[in-house]
Design a protein around this motif. Structure first.
Motif, PDB file in Angstrom:
ATOM      1  N   HIS A   1      21.201   6.435   5.032  1.00 22.79           N
ATOM      2  CA  HIS A   1      22.176   5.514   4.432  1.00 22.79           C
ATOM      3  C   HIS A   1      21.583   4.149   4.095  1.00 22.79           C
ATOM      4  N   SER A   2      20.262   4.056   4.020  1.00 23.47           N
ATOM      5  CA  SER A   2      19.677   2.707   3.933  1.00 23.47           C
ATOM      6  C   SER A   2      19.388   2.237   2.521  1.00 23.47           C
ATOM      7  N   PHE A   3      19.397   3.141   1.532  1.00 19.18           N
ATOM      8  CA  PHE A   3      18.914   2.713   0.217  1.00 19.18           C
ATOM      9  C   PHE A   3      19.652   1.467  -0.265  1.00 19.18           C
ATOM     10  N   LYS A   4      20.966   1.554  -0.193  1.00 22.87           N
ATOM     11  CA  LYS A   4      21.802   0.473  -0.723  1.00 22.87           C
ATOM     12  C   LYS A   4      21.413  -0.890  -0.171  1.00 22.87           C
ATOM     13  N   HIS A   5      20.945  -0.918   1.096  1.00 29.56           N
ATOM     14  CA  HIS A   5      20.688  -2.183   1.786  1.00 29.56           C
ATOM     15  C   HIS A   5      19.357  -2.824   1.376  1.00 29.56           C
TER      16      HIS A   5
ATOM     17  N   VAL B   1       0.850  -1.201   0.000  1.00 34.35           N
ATOM     18  CA  VAL B   1       0.000   0.000   0.000  1.00 34.35           C
ATOM     19  C   VAL B   1       0.883   1.248   0.000  1.00 34.35           C
ATOM     20  N   GLU B   2       0.570   2.190  -0.890  1.00 39.48           N
ATOM     21  CA  GLU B   2       1.388   3.413  -1.006  1.00 39.48           C
ATOM     22  C   GLU B   2       0.470   4.625  -1.161  1.00 39.48           C
ATOM     23  N   GLN B   3       0.765   5.686  -0.407  1.00 39.13           N
ATOM     24  CA  GLN B   3      -0.088   6.888  -0.418  1.00 39.13           C
ATOM     25  C   GLN B   3       0.087   7.713  -1.692  1.00 39.13           C
ATOM     26  N   HIS B   4       1.296   7.717  -2.276  1.00 38.14           N
ATOM     27  CA  HIS B   4       1.531   8.450  -3.532  1.00 38.14           C
ATOM     28  C   HIS B   4       1.789   7.417  -4.629  1.00 38.14           C
TER      29      HIS B   4
ATOM     30  N   ARG C   1      21.668   6.978  -5.524  1.00 38.14           N
ATOM     31  CA  ARG C   1      22.125   6.707  -4.163  1.00 38.14           C
ATOM     32  C   ARG C   1      23.425   5.905  -4.252  1.00 38.14           C
ATOM     33  N   LEU C   2      24.356   6.221  -3.366  1.00 44.96           N
ATOM     34  CA  LEU C   2      25.637   5.504  -3.332  1.00 44.96           C
ATOM     35  C   LEU C   2      25.474   4.137  -2.684  1.00 44.96           C
ATOM     36  N   LEU C   3      26.235   3.180  -3.189  1.00 41.26           N
ATOM     37  CA  LEU C   3      26.364   1.885  -2.507  1.00 41.26           C
ATOM     38  C   LEU C   3      27.837   1.670  -2.227  1.00 41.26           C
TER      39      LEU C   3
ATOM     40  N   ALA D   1      12.181   9.258   0.431  1.00 42.98           N
ATOM     41  CA  ALA D   1      13.645   9.263   0.405  1.00 42.98           C
ATOM     42  C   ALA D   1      14.176   8.353  -0.707  1.00 42.98           C
ATOM     43  N   SER D   2      13.386   7.357  -1.068  1.00 42.45           N
ATOM     44  CA  SER D   2      13.828   6.427  -2.119  1.00 42.45           C
ATOM     45  C   SER D   2      13.610   6.994  -3.516  1.00 42.45           C
ATOM     46  N   GLY D   3      12.991   8.170  -3.606  1.00 44.69           N
ATOM     47  CA  GLY D   3      12.671   8.727  -4.915  1.00 44.69           C
ATOM     48  C   GLY D   3      13.745   9.637  -5.479  1.00 44.69           C
TER      49      GLY D   3
ATOM     50  N   ARG E   1      -3.677   5.875   1.656  1.00 53.55           N
ATOM     51  CA  ARG E   1      -2.911   6.311   2.836  1.00 53.55           C
ATOM     52  C   ARG E   1      -3.557   5.656   4.055  1.00 53.55           C
ATOM     53  N   LEU E   2      -2.831   4.776   4.700  1.00 54.42           N
ATOM     54  CA  LEU E   2      -3.375   4.046   5.841  1.00 54.42           C
ATOM     55  C   LEU E   2      -2.892   4.650   7.148  1.00 54.42           C
ATOM     56  N   ALA E   3      -3.701   4.494   8.164  1.00 57.78           N
ATOM     57  CA  ALA E   3      -3.321   4.880   9.525  1.00 57.78           C
ATOM     58  C   ALA E   3      -3.500   3.662  10.414  1.00 57.78           C
TER      59      ALA E   3
HETATM   60  C1  LIG Z   1      19.252  13.317  -0.086  1.00 55.95           C
HETATM   61  C2  LIG Z   1      19.402  11.890   0.331  1.00 55.95           C
HETATM   62  C3  LIG Z   1      20.554  11.198  -0.022  1.00 55.95           C
HETATM   63  C4  LIG Z   1      20.722   9.871   0.351  1.00 55.95           C
HETATM   64  N1  LIG Z   1      21.833   9.195  -0.055  1.00 55.95           N
HETATM   65  C5  LIG Z   1      21.939   7.869   0.184  1.00 55.95           C
HETATM   66  C6  LIG Z   1      22.999   7.134  -0.360  1.00 55.95           C
HETATM   67  O1  LIG Z   1      23.854   7.674  -1.060  1.00 55.95           O
HETATM   68  N2  LIG Z   1      23.064   5.800  -0.117  1.00 55.95           N
HETATM   69  C7  LIG Z   1      22.111   5.164   0.629  1.00 55.95           C
HETATM   70  O2  LIG Z   1      22.218   3.945   0.797  1.00 55.95           O
HETATM   71  N3  LIG Z   1      21.072   5.844   1.171  1.00 55.95           N
HETATM   72  C8  LIG Z   1      20.970   7.167   0.964  1.00 55.95           C
HETATM   73  N4  LIG Z   1      19.920   7.885   1.461  1.00 55.95           N
HETATM   74  C9  LIG Z   1      18.973   7.230   2.378  1.00 55.95           C
HETATM   75  C10 LIG Z   1      17.916   6.411   1.670  1.00 55.95           C
HETATM   76  O3  LIG Z   1      17.518   7.015   0.465  1.00 55.95           O
HETATM   77  C11 LIG Z   1      16.738   6.242   2.610  1.00 55.95           C
HETATM   78  O4  LIG Z   1      17.208   5.820   3.897  1.00 55.95           O
HETATM   79  C12 LIG Z   1      15.753   5.197   2.093  1.00 55.95           C
HETATM   80  O5  LIG Z   1      15.368   5.513   0.780  1.00 55.95           O
HETATM   81  C13 LIG Z   1      14.559   5.133   3.018  1.00 55.95           C
HETATM   82  O6  LIG Z   1      13.619   4.234   2.461  1.00 55.95           O
HETATM   83  P1  LIG Z   1      12.248   3.973   3.167  1.00 55.95           P
HETATM   84  O7  LIG Z   1      11.542   2.961   2.350  1.00 55.95           O
HETATM   85  O8  LIG Z   1      12.432   3.690   4.609  1.00 55.95           O
HETATM   86  O9  LIG Z   1      11.469   5.388   3.147  1.00 55.95           O
HETATM   87  P2  LIG Z   1      10.842   6.188   1.906  1.00 55.95           P
HETATM   88  O10 LIG Z   1      11.643   6.019   0.687  1.00 55.95           O
HETATM   89  O11 LIG Z   1      10.566   7.570   2.346  1.00 55.95           O
HETATM   90  O12 LIG Z   1       9.477   5.433   1.635  1.00 55.95           O
HETATM   91  C14 LIG Z   1       8.390   5.487   2.518  1.00 55.95           C
HETATM   92  C15 LIG Z   1       7.141   5.359   1.667  1.00 55.95           C
HETATM   93  O13 LIG Z   1       6.019   5.174   2.512  1.00 55.95           O
HETATM   94  C16 LIG Z   1       4.922   5.925   1.990  1.00 55.95           C
HETATM   95  N5  LIG Z   1       4.008   6.161   3.099  1.00 55.95           N
HETATM   96  C17 LIG Z   1       4.284   6.855   4.222  1.00 55.95           C
HETATM   97  N6  LIG Z   1       3.232   6.850   5.045  1.00 55.95           N
HETATM   98  C18 LIG Z   1       2.282   6.133   4.430  1.00 55.95           C
HETATM   99  C19 LIG Z   1       0.942   5.767   4.809  1.00 55.95           C
HETATM  100  N7  LIG Z   1       0.412   6.157   5.978  1.00 55.95           N
HETATM  101  N8  LIG Z   1       0.212   5.005   3.939  1.00 55.95           N
HETATM  102  C20 LIG Z   1       0.750   4.623   2.751  1.00 55.95           C
HETATM  103  N9  LIG Z   1       1.998   4.957   2.366  1.00 55.95           N
HETATM  104  C21 LIG Z   1       2.748   5.693   3.199  1.00 55.95           C
HETATM  105  C22 LIG Z   1       5.593   7.179   1.459  1.00 55.95           C
HETATM  106  O14 LIG Z   1       4.789   7.859   0.529  1.00 55.95           O
HETATM  107  C23 LIG Z   1       6.865   6.618   0.839  1.00 55.95           C
HETATM  108  O15 LIG Z   1       6.703   6.269  -0.513  1.00 55.95           O
HETATM  109  C24 LIG Z   1      19.718   9.224   1.121  1.00 55.95           C
HETATM  110  C25 LIG Z   1      18.564   9.923   1.482  1.00 55.95           C
HETATM  111  C26 LIG Z   1      18.400  11.246   1.091  1.00 55.95           C
HETATM  112  C27 LIG Z   1      17.153  11.967   1.480  1.00 55.95           C
END
Ligand SMILES: Cc1cc2nc3c(=O)[nH]c(=O)nc-3n(C[C@H](O)[C@H](O)[C@H](O)COP(=O)(O)OP(=O)(O)OC[C@H]3O[C@@H](n4cnc5c(N)ncnc54)[C@H](O)[C@@H]3O)c2cc1C
Length: 360
Positions: free
Chosen positions: A318-322, A30-33, A47-49, A41-43, A168-170
């Motif tokens: 720093h989590s994207f890579k993982h 489920v995704e709100q957007h 991102r570096l690995l 943050a993943s958009g 968008r869920l709560a």
């Molecule tokens: C500028 C920047 C640079 C970075 N550089 C690096 C890098 O070089 N290397 C690296 O490894 N990491 C990097 N990171 C970190 C990494 O990008 C993030 O830690 C990671 O993308 C987080 O992923 P996530 O899925 O937890 O969160 P998000 O990507 O934010 O995803 C959360 C999703 O949940 C959705 N959502 C939220 N609430 C709800 C709801 N109630 N109902 C439905 N959907 C909902 C949101 O819309 C969103 O799509 C960087 C981050 C930033 C901002």
């Protein structure tokens, strides 16, 4: 067949939904957007690995495992998400994060070179190395096309049976499923304010117009300087990103226009560190957010009162890579075949593991 509802299609949620589907779970994501929205943050574009994580063997091994999984996803889908350009850590001290990383890289057999500053000059079209003690070079590191990779995880998950739902869920919605995973990135603390202690903090990144000599150039991290980036990837330009403390923000209401202050900081840093970028035009910028835990460890834990619910987040910049490796770990925890690491627990955190790309 067990069922799961994963809320949030960032890299954490999208990877986990796909991983559970590959393990024959009935999964709804489920995704709100939209997956890969620039508000997540993943958009981001890239991102570096890197493998080096100071003295943390867990994160080092996770990054290496994730690299394998990213490459498998790329090969299976024939979609380019990886640029294997390597990465240079610009070490200002003999006893910093970079030096702490070396024994772990050696223990795990990860290729690396510890170069004298002058020996690293050839890695970049221009490099001011006068303030550097050494350069830790990781040839196996690189750059992920983050937004594309996130969307690919969702599309590939759907091919393996994940049902995608836009909503968008709560917590009050009490979604159905044997297991509910809240992987909501910067929105997690507003959903669970008494449980999730992360600071949601703005980050601005910039792309500068270097000439062709910047194509295929490695990523870099100036850990003690609070900057990171990479050479020109896929025409985006040379990425210069400040990684120092910034404003606390609301991810729903933030205007995502790059700030003049951080632009000036990025231009100044680029001109100082990479002299041939002095005066280079800014090709673009992005504003995104970190969800910083106090010690930069991720959050992976059961809800203390709802046994079926898991909270996953605290990516801390720093989590994207993982992503896909973290999904294996979380799926193992959910299935009860692996113990959740104590450093991923909910609750208060002490210290600063300093696992992101800046020390300040
Ligand atoms: C500028 C920047 C640079 C970075 N550089 C690096 C890098 O070089 N290397 C690296 O490894 N990491 C990097 N990171 C970190 C990494 O990008 C993030 O830690 C990671 O993308 C987080 O992923 P996530 O899925 O937890 O969160 P998000 O990507 O934010 O995803 C959360 C999703 O949940 C959705 N959502 C939220 N609430 C709800 C709801 N109630 N109902 C439905 N959907 C909902 C949101 O819309 C969103 O799509 C960087 C981050 C930033 C901002």
């Amino acid at each position: 067949m067990s069922s799961a509802c994963v809320v949030g299609a960032g890299v954490f949620g999208a990877s986990l939904a796909r991983e559970l589907a590959l393990r024959d779970w009935d999964v709804t994501l489920v995704e709100q957007h939209t997956p890969g929205t620039v508000r997540s943050a993943s958009g981001g574009d890239t991102r570096l690995l890197r493998a080096a994580h100071g003295d943390s063997e867990w994160y080092t091994a996770s990054a290496v495992r994730a690299r394998t999984l990213w490459l498998e996803l790329e090969a299976a889908t024939r979609t380019r998400i990886w640029e294997g350009v390597g990465l240079a850590w610009l070490a200002r001290r003999p006893d910093g994060f970079e030096a702490a990383s070396v024994p772990v890289l050696e223990r795990l057999g990860i290729e690396h070179d510890w170069l004298a500053p002058d020996g690293a000059r050839g890695l970049f079209p221009s490099l001011a190395a006068d303030d550097l003690h050494a350069v830790l070079y990781e040839p196996g590191a690189g750059v992920l096309h983050a937004r594309r990779a996130t969307q690919l995880l969702v599309a590939d998950g759907e091919r393996h049976g994940v049902t995608f739902q836009g909503a968008r869920l709560a917590p009050g919605d009490d979604p159905p499923g044997d297991v509910i995973v809240w992987a909501c990135g910067a929105w997690l603390p507003q959903l669970f304010p008494s449980l999730v202690a992360v600071e949601v903090s703005r980050r601005d990144v910039f792309f500068l117009g270097g000439d062709r000599s910047w194509l295929g150039v490695p990523g870099f991290v100036d850990y003690d300087g609070g900057f990171y980036g990479h050479g020109d990837v896929a025409g985006l330009g040379v990425k210069i990103a400040p990684d120092s403390a910034s404003d606390t923000i609301d991810p729903d209401t933030l205007d995502r226009l790059p700030s003049a202050y951080w632009e000036a900081e990025a231009r100044t840093y680029a001109a100082r560190r990479f002299p041939s970028l002095a005066g280079a035009p800014v090709l673009g910028g992005r504003v995104c957010q970190y969800d910083l835990s106090a010690d930069t460890h991720f959050i992976v834990d059961r809800h203390p009162e709802r046994d079926r619910w898991w909270l996953v987040g605290g990516g801390s910049g720093h989590s994207f890579k993982h992503g896909p490796a973290l999904a294996e770990y979380v799926a193992d925890c959910i299935e009860g075949t692996r113990e959740r690491e104590t450093f991923h627990a909910l609750g208060s955190r002490a210290g600063d593991a300093g696992l992101r790309t800046g020390s300040t």
